[in-house]
Scaffold this motif. Structure first.
Motif, PDB file in Angstrom:
ATOM      1  N   GLY A 134       0.820  -1.195   0.000  1.00 56.07           N
ATOM      2  CA  GLY A 134       0.000   0.000   0.000  1.00 56.07           C
ATOM      3  C   GLY A 134       0.859   1.251   0.000  1.00 56.07           C
ATOM      4  N   GLY A 135       0.214   2.396  -0.222  1.00 56.68           N
ATOM      5  CA  GLY A 135       0.954   3.649  -0.285  1.00 56.68           C
ATOM      6  C   GLY A 135       1.227   4.067  -1.714  1.00 56.68           C
ATOM      7  N   GLY A 136       1.796   5.250  -1.896  1.00 55.77           N
ATOM      8  CA  GLY A 136       2.053   5.800  -3.206  1.00 55.77           C
ATOM      9  C   GLY A 136       3.503   5.670  -3.609  1.00 55.77           C
ATOM     10  N   PRO A 137       3.990   6.618  -4.428  1.00 56.84           N
ATOM     11  CA  PRO A 137       5.391   6.558  -4.887  1.00 56.84           C
ATOM     12  C   PRO A 137       6.418   6.523  -3.761  1.00 56.84           C
ATOM     13  CG  PRO A 137       4.141   8.127  -6.206  1.00 56.84           C
ATOM     14  CD  PRO A 137       3.237   7.697  -5.078  1.00 56.84           C
ATOM     15  N   ALA A 138       6.087   7.084  -2.596  1.00 55.33           N
ATOM     16  CA  ALA A 138       7.043   7.052  -1.485  1.00 55.33           C
ATOM     17  C   ALA A 138       7.315   5.615  -1.045  1.00 55.33           C
ATOM     18  CB  ALA A 138       6.517   7.866  -0.309  1.00 55.33           C
ATOM     19  N   THR A 139       6.289   4.765  -1.067  1.00 58.16           N
ATOM     20  CA  THR A 139       6.482   3.339  -0.741  1.00 58.16           C
ATOM     21  C   THR A 139       7.394   2.682  -1.765  1.00 58.16           C
ATOM     22  OG1 THR A 139       4.329   3.190   0.332  1.00 58.16           O
ATOM     23  CG2 THR A 139       5.316   1.127  -0.405  1.00 58.16           C
ATOM     24  N   GLY A 140       7.179   3.026  -3.054  1.00 57.31           N
ATOM     25  CA  GLY A 140       8.041   2.473  -4.093  1.00 57.31           C
ATOM     26  C   GLY A 140       9.483   2.896  -3.924  1.00 57.31           C
ATOM     27  N   SER A 141       9.704   4.162  -3.592  1.00 53.55           N
ATOM     28  CA  SER A 141      11.077   4.635  -3.375  1.00 53.55           C
ATOM     29  C   SER A 141      11.722   3.935  -2.186  1.00 53.55           C
ATOM     30  CB  SER A 141      11.073   6.148  -3.154  1.00 53.55           C
ATOM     31  OG  SER A 141      10.664   6.830  -4.314  1.00 53.55           O
ATOM     32  N   ALA A 142      10.934   3.691  -1.133  1.00 54.70           N
ATOM     33  CA  ALA A 142      11.461   2.990   0.039  1.00 54.70           C
ATOM     34  C   ALA A 142      11.863   1.564  -0.311  1.00 54.70           C
ATOM     35  CB  ALA A 142      10.430   2.991   1.160  1.00 54.70           C
ATOM     36  N   ALA A 143      11.052   0.906  -1.143  1.00 55.60           N
ATOM     37  CA  ALA A 143      11.379  -0.463  -1.548  1.00 55.60           C
ATOM     38  C   ALA A 143      12.644  -0.489  -2.392  1.00 55.60           C
ATOM     39  CB  ALA A 143      10.206  -1.061  -2.328  1.00 55.60           C
ATOM     40  N   LEU A 144      12.787   0.479  -3.298  1.00 55.91           N
ATOM     41  CA  LEU A 144      13.992   0.551  -4.107  1.00 55.91           C
ATOM     42  C   LEU A 144      15.225   0.796  -3.240  1.00 55.91           C
ATOM     43  CD1 LEU A 144      13.079   2.579  -7.321  1.00 55.91           C
ATOM     44  CD2 LEU A 144      14.151   0.319  -7.222  1.00 55.91           C
ATOM     45  N   PHE A 145      15.110   1.721  -2.286  1.00 55.85           N
ATOM     46  CA  PHE A 145      16.248   1.990  -1.412  1.00 55.85           C
ATOM     47  C   PHE A 145      16.628   0.736  -0.629  1.00 55.85           C
ATOM     48  CE2 PHE A 145      17.864   3.128   2.811  1.00 55.85           C
ATOM     49  CZ  PHE A 145      19.038   3.751   2.435  1.00 55.85           C
ATOM     50  N   THR A 146      15.637   0.010  -0.123  1.00 55.23           N
ATOM     51  CA  THR A 146      15.909  -1.222   0.619  1.00 55.23           C
ATOM     52  C   THR A 146      16.636  -2.227  -0.258  1.00 55.23           C
ATOM     53  OG1 THR A 146      13.951  -0.876   1.984  1.00 55.23           O
ATOM     54  CG2 THR A 146      14.857  -3.111   1.917  1.00 55.23           C
ATOM     55  N   LEU A 147      16.168  -2.361  -1.502  1.00 52.49           N
ATOM     56  CA  LEU A 147      16.799  -3.305  -2.421  1.00 52.49           C
ATOM     57  C   LEU A 147      18.242  -2.920  -2.692  1.00 52.49           C
ATOM     58  CD1 LEU A 147      16.115  -5.764  -4.382  1.00 52.49           C
ATOM     59  CD2 LEU A 147      15.920  -4.011  -6.149  1.00 52.49           C
ATOM     60  N   PHE A 148      18.471  -1.646  -3.032  1.00 47.53           N
ATOM     61  CA  PHE A 148      19.817  -1.223  -3.390  1.00 47.53           C
ATOM     62  C   PHE A 148      20.746  -1.182  -2.175  1.00 47.53           C
ATOM     63  CE2 PHE A 148      17.926   1.381  -7.129  1.00 47.53           C
ATOM     64  CZ  PHE A 148      17.744   0.209  -7.844  1.00 47.53           C
ATOM     65  N   ALA A 149      20.222  -0.713  -1.036  1.00 46.31           N
ATOM     66  CA  ALA A 149      21.072  -0.614   0.150  1.00 46.31           C
ATOM     67  C   ALA A 149      21.476  -1.992   0.661  1.00 46.31           C
ATOM     68  CB  ALA A 149      20.349   0.155   1.249  1.00 46.31           C
ATOM     69  N   GLY A 150      20.585  -2.968   0.509  1.00 45.42           N
ATOM     70  CA  GLY A 150      20.944  -4.324   0.930  1.00 45.42           C
ATOM     71  C   GLY A 150      22.139  -4.856   0.182  1.00 45.42           C
ATOM     72  N   GLY A 151      22.338  -4.378  -1.051  1.00 38.72           N
ATOM     73  CA  GLY A 151      23.492  -4.825  -1.817  1.00 38.72           C
ATOM     74  C   GLY A 151      24.812  -4.321  -1.289  1.00 38.72           C
ATOM     75  N   ALA A 152      24.798  -3.232  -0.515  1.00 39.43           N
ATOM     76  CA  ALA A 152      26.058  -2.690  -0.004  1.00 39.43           C
ATOM     77  C   ALA A 152      26.764  -3.692   0.895  1.00 39.43           C
ATOM     78  CB  ALA A 152      25.793  -1.388   0.750  1.00 39.43           C
ATOM     79  N   ALA A 153      26.025  -4.300   1.811  1.00 41.55           N
ATOM     80  CA  ALA A 153      26.629  -5.294   2.704  1.00 41.55           C
ATOM     81  C   ALA A 153      27.144  -6.488   1.915  1.00 41.55           C
ATOM     82  CB  ALA A 153      25.612  -5.734   3.749  1.00 41.55           C
ATOM     83  N   GLY A 154      26.378  -6.904   0.909  1.00 39.27           N
ATOM     84  CA  GLY A 154      26.801  -8.042   0.097  1.00 39.27           C
ATOM     85  C   GLY A 154      28.059  -7.751  -0.693  1.00 39.27           C
ATOM     86  N   THR A 155      28.182  -6.536  -1.209  1.00 39.08           N
ATOM     87  CA  THR A 155      29.367  -6.178  -1.991  1.00 39.08           C
ATOM     88  C   THR A 155      30.629  -6.231  -1.143  1.00 39.08           C
ATOM     89  OG1 THR A 155      27.995  -4.722  -3.353  1.00 39.08           O
ATOM     90  CG2 THR A 155      30.367  -4.414  -3.475  1.00 39.08           C
ATOM     91  N   VAL A 156      30.570  -5.653   0.055  1.00 41.32           N
ATOM     92  CA  VAL A 156      31.723  -5.679   0.950  1.00 41.32           C
ATOM     93  C   VAL A 156      32.032  -7.110   1.379  1.00 41.32           C
ATOM     94  CG1 VAL A 156      32.610  -4.915   3.178  1.00 41.32           C
ATOM     95  CG2 VAL A 156      31.320  -3.331   1.746  1.00 41.32           C
ATOM     96  N   ALA A 157      30.993  -7.870   1.698  1.00 39.44           N
ATOM     97  CA  ALA A 157      31.192  -9.245   2.156  1.00 39.44           C
ATOM     98  C   ALA A 157      31.807 -10.113   1.075  1.00 39.44           C
ATOM     99  CB  ALA A 157      29.863  -9.840   2.620  1.00 39.44           C
ATOM    100  N   GLY A 158      31.470  -9.831  -0.200  1.00 36.67           N
ATOM    101  CA  GLY A 158      31.966 -10.677  -1.279  1.00 36.67           C
ATOM    102  C   GLY A 158      33.473 -10.765  -1.324  1.00 36.67           C
ATOM    103  N   GLY A 159      34.160  -9.623  -1.258  1.00 38.66           N
ATOM    104  CA  GLY A 159      35.619  -9.651  -1.302  1.00 38.66           C
ATOM    105  C   GLY A 159      36.221 -10.366  -0.109  1.00 38.66           C
ATOM    106  N   ARG A 160      35.638 -10.141   1.066  1.00 41.49           N
ATOM    107  CA  ARG A 160      36.182 -10.772   2.277  1.00 41.49           C
ATOM    108  C   ARG A 160      35.926 -12.279   2.285  1.00 41.49           C
ATOM    109  NH1 ARG A 160      38.037  -6.887   5.454  1.00 41.49           N
ATOM    110  NH2 ARG A 160      37.258  -4.752   5.135  1.00 41.49           N
TER     111      ARG A 160
END
Length: 406
Positions: free
Chosen positions: A243-269
């Motif tokens: 539910g919600g409007g474009p703000a919900t969509g932006s939050a979902a996108l941020f969650t998706l992209f930000a989750g990749g940050a931990a994975g990127t750092v973890a990959g090299g280690r």
């Protein structure tokens, strides 16, 4: 990231890897900006799923075609000037995308941004390899820059366009300008070092292993379709499920992209501890259940599974690059263009089909095949060997685990 010791009383300079990561962040910001634009295009111009996915296609189709060409060019000669020029092309394209009401002009503007992104990655990855001096961890930091650029795009694009509408897109050229100003000096230094490294690599490189590289490329394609498919439609899917409007969509996108940050750092280690190929296999095995969670689990849990999906899909991201460079040691630019640039662009070619299926049967049905692609990526990765890395160290001219300052 580390820096070399500086003389007492002098200004401590940032590491070359940190500077290249900054530039990577500003360019990949524009890749993340395209899906962040989609909810606003739907809201202000009434685009359907197919039209919206066509905008994503604009950023990726030409990029997919020209990416190997830029890679082949950089295999012939060092082209450091291509990095700032392509950065500005990406920024200008997105800046123009919201002006006027024509779908064709919007498509062309986003296509310009896609070409800029395509031109940036092969030469940038080559110089990042030089800056990393053979360190997988350092290449992980470089890739993290791109991941953070992705993650910041909805955070920046959402408020800017919420406040000013699509007419505010010219403000989005600012990251490109900042990235060019912040990296131009380091690029000059690294370009000189890369020219020396190219000569050393030509003398010591092992033969190119095309069959294994093509298998790795197939893994990259599977990952690209999964991640680009999620990034293109998770904003709209979250609005449907939560539910919600474009703000919900932006939050979902941020969650998706930000989750990749931990994975990127973890990959090299993780690669240092387990080896790159084993890490890649485990990441794709884990991607099957978490992507299934994004598609099938109802309610706000979607945000949790989105973060997990991004993390496991980004663990192998920087490892694809170094593996590809080791499988094609005499064609580093081509390998970088495929594994780094095409990793993002090729998935957009499939996104119109996902959009059309979403209009016909619902987004849940349209996103379900992504689960199977995760399983296919795992199966393909099982056939990858761990390459001999001596040529990698020779071409960068240093032991692993170190970076340099500029």
């Amino acid at each position: 990231m580390t820096t070399t010791a500086q003389p007492s009383g002098s200004t401590r300079k940032p590491s070359a890897t940190a500077v290249m990561a900054l530039g990577h962040a500003t360019v990949d910001f524009y890749q993340g900006a395209v899906p962040a634009l989609v909810p606003f295009l739907v809201a202000e111009r009434g685009y359907g799923y197919t039209a919206a996915s066509g905008i994503v296609l604009a950023a990726t189709l030409l990029s997919s075609v020209v990416q190997p060409l830029f890679g082949a060019l950089t295999d012939r000669r060092t082209m450091p000037w291509l990095i700032p020029v392509s950065s500005l092309c990406a920024g200008v394209g997105i800046a123009l995308s919201g002006l006027g009401g024509s779908y064709v002009l919007t498509w062309l503007a986003v296509a310009l941004a896609g070409i800029g992104v395509a031109a940036y990655h092969p030469e940038s990855a080559r110089l990042a390899r030089t800056a990393a001096r053979g360190s997988h961890v350092a290449m992980g930091w470089y890739s993290l820059g791109g991941t953070l650029g992705f993650a910041l795009a909805p955070v920046v694009v959402g408020p800017v366009l919420t406040a000013g509408g699509l007419g505010a897109t010219p403000w989005l050229v600012v990251p490109a300008a900042a990235g060019v100003l912040g990296t131009v000096s380091a690029i000059r230094v690294l370009a000189r070092r890369a020219a020396v490294g190219r000569s050393a690599a030509a003398r010591s490189a092992a033969p190119d292993n095309w069959p294994v590289f093509l298998r790795l490329s197939a893994v990259v394609v599977c990952r690209s379709v999964v991640f680009v498919g999620l990034s293109a439609f998770i904003g709209l899917y979250a609005q449907e499920r939560v539910g919600g409007g474009p703000a919900t969509g932006s939050a979902a996108l941020f969650t998706l992209f930000a989750g990749g940050a931990a994975g990127t750092v973890a990959g090299g280690r993780l690669a240092v501890r387990w080896g790159r190929v084993r890490t890649v296999r485990l990441a794709y095995a884990a991607s099957v259940p978490v992507v299934a969670g994004v598609v099938l689990v109802p309610g706000p849990a979607l945000f949790v599974f989105a973060a997990l999906a991004a993390a496991v899909l980004y663990v192998p991201f920087s490892l694809h690059v170094t593996l590809g460079q080791d499988f094609l040691p005499s064609r580093v630019g081509t390998a970088s263009g495929v594994t780094l640039g095409l990793a993002v662009s090729v998935g957009g070619v499939v996104s119109p089909g996902i959009g059309a299926l979403g209009e016909a049967a619902g987004l849940g049905v349209a996103l379900a095949p992504l689960i199977g692609l995760c399983a296919l990526a795992w199966w393909l990765a099982r056939g990858l060997p761990e390459p001999d890395t001596e040529a990698y160290g020779a071409s960068t001219g240093s032991a692993r685990g170190t970076t340099s300052s500029v």
